[in-house]
Design a protein around this motif. Sequence first.
Motif, PDB file in Angstrom:
ATOM      1  N   GLU A 198       0.847  -1.205   0.000  1.00  0.00           N
ATOM      2  CA  GLU A 198       0.000   0.000   0.000  1.00  0.00           C
ATOM      3  C   GLU A 198       0.878   1.249   0.000  1.00  0.00           C
ATOM      4  OE1 GLU A 198      -2.983   0.904  -0.389  1.00  0.00           O
ATOM      5  OE2 GLU A 198      -4.043  -1.011  -0.442  1.00  0.00           O
ATOM      6  N   LEU A 199       1.855   1.281  -0.907  1.00  0.00           N
ATOM      7  CA  LEU A 199       2.810   2.386  -0.931  1.00  0.00           C
ATOM      8  C   LEU A 199       2.111   3.723  -1.136  1.00  0.00           C
ATOM      9  CD1 LEU A 199       5.750   3.253  -0.813  1.00  0.00           C
ATOM     10  CD2 LEU A 199       5.923   2.809  -3.281  1.00  0.00           C
ATOM     11  N   ALA A 200       1.093   3.766  -1.996  1.00  0.00           N
ATOM     12  CA  ALA A 200       0.402   5.028  -2.267  1.00  0.00           C
ATOM     13  C   ALA A 200      -0.230   5.600  -0.997  1.00  0.00           C
ATOM     14  CB  ALA A 200      -0.662   4.820  -3.339  1.00  0.00           C
ATOM     15  N   ALA A 201      -0.820   4.742  -0.169  1.00  0.00           N
ATOM     16  CA  ALA A 201      -1.437   5.216   1.076  1.00  0.00           C
ATOM     17  C   ALA A 201      -0.383   5.801   2.008  1.00  0.00           C
ATOM     18  CB  ALA A 201      -2.173   4.071   1.761  1.00  0.00           C
ATOM     19  N   PHE A 202       0.762   5.143   2.121  1.00  0.00           N
ATOM     20  CA  PHE A 202       1.818   5.633   3.003  1.00  0.00           C
ATOM     21  C   PHE A 202       2.407   6.945   2.494  1.00  0.00           C
ATOM     22  CE2 PHE A 202       2.036   1.038   4.179  1.00  0.00           C
ATOM     23  CZ  PHE A 202       1.738   1.194   5.519  1.00  0.00           C
ATOM     24  N   ILE A 203       2.541   7.079   1.177  1.00  0.00           N
ATOM     25  CA  ILE A 203       3.044   8.341   0.614  1.00  0.00           C
ATOM     26  C   ILE A 203       2.094   9.482   0.959  1.00  0.00           C
ATOM     27  CG2 ILE A 203       3.479   9.586  -1.542  1.00  0.00           C
ATOM     28  CD1 ILE A 203       4.477   6.898  -2.700  1.00  0.00           C
ATOM     29  N   VAL A 270      -5.765  19.090  -4.966  1.00  0.00           N
ATOM     30  CA  VAL A 270      -6.128  20.296  -4.219  1.00  0.00           C
ATOM     31  C   VAL A 270      -4.931  20.802  -3.413  1.00  0.00           C
ATOM     32  CG1 VAL A 270      -7.602  21.209  -2.381  1.00  0.00           C
ATOM     33  CG2 VAL A 270      -8.567  19.706  -4.121  1.00  0.00           C
ATOM     34  N   MET A 271      -4.141  19.877  -2.864  1.00  0.00           N
ATOM     35  CA  MET A 271      -2.956  20.273  -2.100  1.00  0.00           C
ATOM     36  C   MET A 271      -1.866  20.858  -2.998  1.00  0.00           C
ATOM     37  SD  MET A 271      -2.734  17.210   0.743  1.00  0.00           S
ATOM     38  CE  MET A 271      -1.189  17.834   1.436  1.00  0.00           C
ATOM     39  N   ILE A 272      -1.941  20.607  -4.288  1.00  0.00           N
ATOM     40  CA  ILE A 272      -1.023  21.247  -5.241  1.00  0.00           C
ATOM     41  C   ILE A 272      -1.538  22.627  -5.638  1.00  0.00           C
ATOM     42  CG2 ILE A 272      -0.073  21.126  -7.579  1.00  0.00           C
ATOM     43  CD1 ILE A 272      -0.199  18.063  -7.323  1.00  0.00           C
ATOM     44  N   ALA A 273      -2.832  22.717  -5.916  1.00  0.00           N
ATOM     45  CA  ALA A 273      -3.393  23.915  -6.550  1.00  0.00           C
ATOM     46  C   ALA A 273      -3.608  25.075  -5.578  1.00  0.00           C
ATOM     47  CB  ALA A 273      -4.718  23.556  -7.230  1.00  0.00           C
ATOM     48  N   LEU A 359       6.256  19.812  -3.064  1.00  0.00           N
ATOM     49  CA  LEU A 359       6.285  18.484  -2.443  1.00  0.00           C
ATOM     50  C   LEU A 359       5.009  17.711  -2.745  1.00  0.00           C
ATOM     51  CD1 LEU A 359       7.864  19.379   1.024  1.00  0.00           C
ATOM     52  CD2 LEU A 359       8.935  18.074  -0.824  1.00  0.00           C
ATOM     53  N   ALA A 360       3.878  18.424  -2.811  1.00  0.00           N
ATOM     54  CA  ALA A 360       2.616  17.765  -3.149  1.00  0.00           C
ATOM     55  C   ALA A 360       2.642  17.230  -4.575  1.00  0.00           C
ATOM     56  CB  ALA A 360       1.449  18.729  -2.954  1.00  0.00           C
ATOM     57  N   VAL A 361       3.286  17.957  -5.494  1.00  0.00           N
ATOM     58  CA  VAL A 361       3.417  17.466  -6.866  1.00  0.00           C
ATOM     59  C   VAL A 361       4.152  16.125  -6.872  1.00  0.00           C
ATOM     60  CG1 VAL A 361       4.531  17.871  -9.091  1.00  0.00           C
ATOM     61  CG2 VAL A 361       3.313  19.732  -7.957  1.00  0.00           C
ATOM     62  N   VAL A 362       5.257  16.067  -6.143  1.00  0.00           N
ATOM     63  CA  VAL A 362       6.036  14.821  -6.070  1.00  0.00           C
ATOM     64  C   VAL A 362       5.201  13.713  -5.442  1.00  0.00           C
ATOM     65  CG1 VAL A 362       8.091  13.739  -5.105  1.00  0.00           C
ATOM     66  CG2 VAL A 362       8.203  16.085  -5.968  1.00  0.00           C
ATOM     67  N   VAL A 364       1.846  13.412  -5.148  1.00  0.00           N
ATOM     68  CA  VAL A 364       0.695  12.991  -5.973  1.00  0.00           C
ATOM     69  C   VAL A 364       1.168  12.172  -7.167  1.00  0.00           C
ATOM     70  CG1 VAL A 364      -1.172  13.826  -7.434  1.00  0.00           C
ATOM     71  CG2 VAL A 364      -0.774  14.883  -5.214  1.00  0.00           C
ATOM     72  N   ALA A 365       2.309  12.559  -7.747  1.00  0.00           N
ATOM     73  CA  ALA A 365       2.856  11.758  -8.859  1.00  0.00           C
ATOM     74  C   ALA A 365       3.184  10.344  -8.384  1.00  0.00           C
ATOM     75  CB  ALA A 365       4.097  12.440  -9.420  1.00  0.00           C
ATOM     76  N   ALA A 366       3.755  10.232  -7.191  1.00  0.00           N
ATOM     77  CA  ALA A 366       4.076   8.905  -6.649  1.00  0.00           C
ATOM     78  C   ALA A 366       2.821   8.107  -6.343  1.00  0.00           C
ATOM     79  CB  ALA A 366       4.925   9.065  -5.380  1.00  0.00           C
ATOM     80  N   VAL A 367       1.780   8.776  -5.847  1.00  0.00           N
ATOM     81  CA  VAL A 367       0.513   8.102  -5.584  1.00  0.00           C
ATOM     82  C   VAL A 367      -0.100   7.609  -6.880  1.00  0.00           C
ATOM     83  CG1 VAL A 367      -1.880   8.455  -4.841  1.00  0.00           C
ATOM     84  CG2 VAL A 367       0.004   9.311  -3.431  1.00  0.00           C
ATOM     85  N   ALA A 368      -0.007   8.419  -7.937  1.00  0.00           N
ATOM     86  CA  ALA A 368      -0.635   8.088  -9.204  1.00  0.00           C
ATOM     87  C   ALA A 368      -0.023   6.862  -9.859  1.00  0.00           C
ATOM     88  CB  ALA A 368      -0.545   9.286 -10.169  1.00  0.00           C
ATOM     89  N   VAL A 369       1.269   6.634  -9.661  1.00  0.00           N
ATOM     90  CA  VAL A 369       1.938   5.505 -10.324  1.00  0.00           C
ATOM     91  C   VAL A 369       1.986   4.258  -9.449  1.00  0.00           C
ATOM     92  CG1 VAL A 369       3.327   7.060 -11.725  1.00  0.00           C
ATOM     93  CG2 VAL A 369       4.253   6.203  -9.569  1.00  0.00           C
ATOM     94  N   ASN A 370       1.451   4.335  -8.227  1.00  0.00           N
ATOM     95  CA  ASN A 370       1.472   3.161  -7.330  1.00  0.00           C
ATOM     96  C   ASN A 370       0.058   2.666  -7.066  1.00  0.00           C
ATOM     97  OD1 ASN A 370       4.339   2.632  -6.225  1.00  0.00           O
ATOM     98  ND2 ASN A 370       4.171   4.857  -6.207  1.00  0.00           N
TER      99      ASN A 370
END
Length: 370
Positions: A198-203, A270-273, A359-362, A364-370
Amino acid sequence: MPYRLLLATASSFFSAGSFWMFLPLLSVSLRAEGVSDAWVGVISGLPWVGLLLVSGFIPKLMHRLGLQRMVLTGISISVLVFLGFAATRAVPLWSVLCLALGASLGLRWAGMDTWINGSVPEHLRGRLIGAYELVLASSMAAGPGMLAFTGSAGRGPFLAAALVVMLAMALLILAGREADGIAEPPGTVRSATVLRAELAAFIGIGLVGLTEACNLSLLPVMGLGLGAGLHRAALLVVVCQTGVAAGAFICGALADKLNRRALKLVTGVVMIALPPAVPFCLGDGAVWPVLALWGLAQGGLFTVGIVKLGARFSGVALARAMSLAMVIYTLGGIFAPPAIGVAMSTLGPAGLVYGLAALAVVGVAAVAVN
């Protein structure tokens, strides 16, 4: 909410509130003893060191003691710590007590998260976990608020904190022992396996940990640096954290109805924008809905992550997951403020929101690919 979970949640509110009461009380008490600002910062960080030191032993302790007895052990330690603070003014001993308090916090935090997440029915998981996180978020305001009644001088505040924790202990005993203990030996599930699953959840949880820590410590500094008055600068944190509490419940409820991965991505976007918009609307009323929605996204991303972990794991794997979530959230809170402080020294006060958005961009990108 079933009455046993209600009692356990109330116990968490009081035990967590005592800790959030303790942190500002410790700083004030150390200054009263003539401790320098630098050492106040070091000693104030020791509870988090104690938490990290105990985190690796939590699944083994759950297996040997059971969830309720492990949490009660943590609560008992915190009672003794507060009584120790009331009994002595020796700062070196206070440092040891801070480490012990951090260890007790780790036992209570991971233990209660495991207990609650392992007890809720699946069809109500999001709503009940959201309500639980809302209560815990409220304790962050209630704890420091207690100092308005107890004051910050002498033994009284520490004795009051001990009484609050004893109330938490009584409520937990009334809740009764959890239905299912941790039957499997801790070695049957490794932390790395849980992390990969569950890497995306931990990120997402780590992203919220670092964002909240920066908001609590640096958002008023940004406000003052951009020309806001002291009252308005302080309100920035209040409004944002109110959004965090509301987001925990709202997004928890939505997690029972909507795709949880999509919900995580929306809150992440939302945390990015929104953060970069804060400096531009700081002087008018638009800043308040922006901050509230930003906080809502933070509370939502964290809660949906916890809901995902509870839905995916059980038994010792859930214990590992809750311990990892606690550690990742804490590490984000330890290391992010100094890093974002560098961004603020380079880019000016608005470097806070620009750095957090980056940091949110990084994340969210990690969440999107996991």
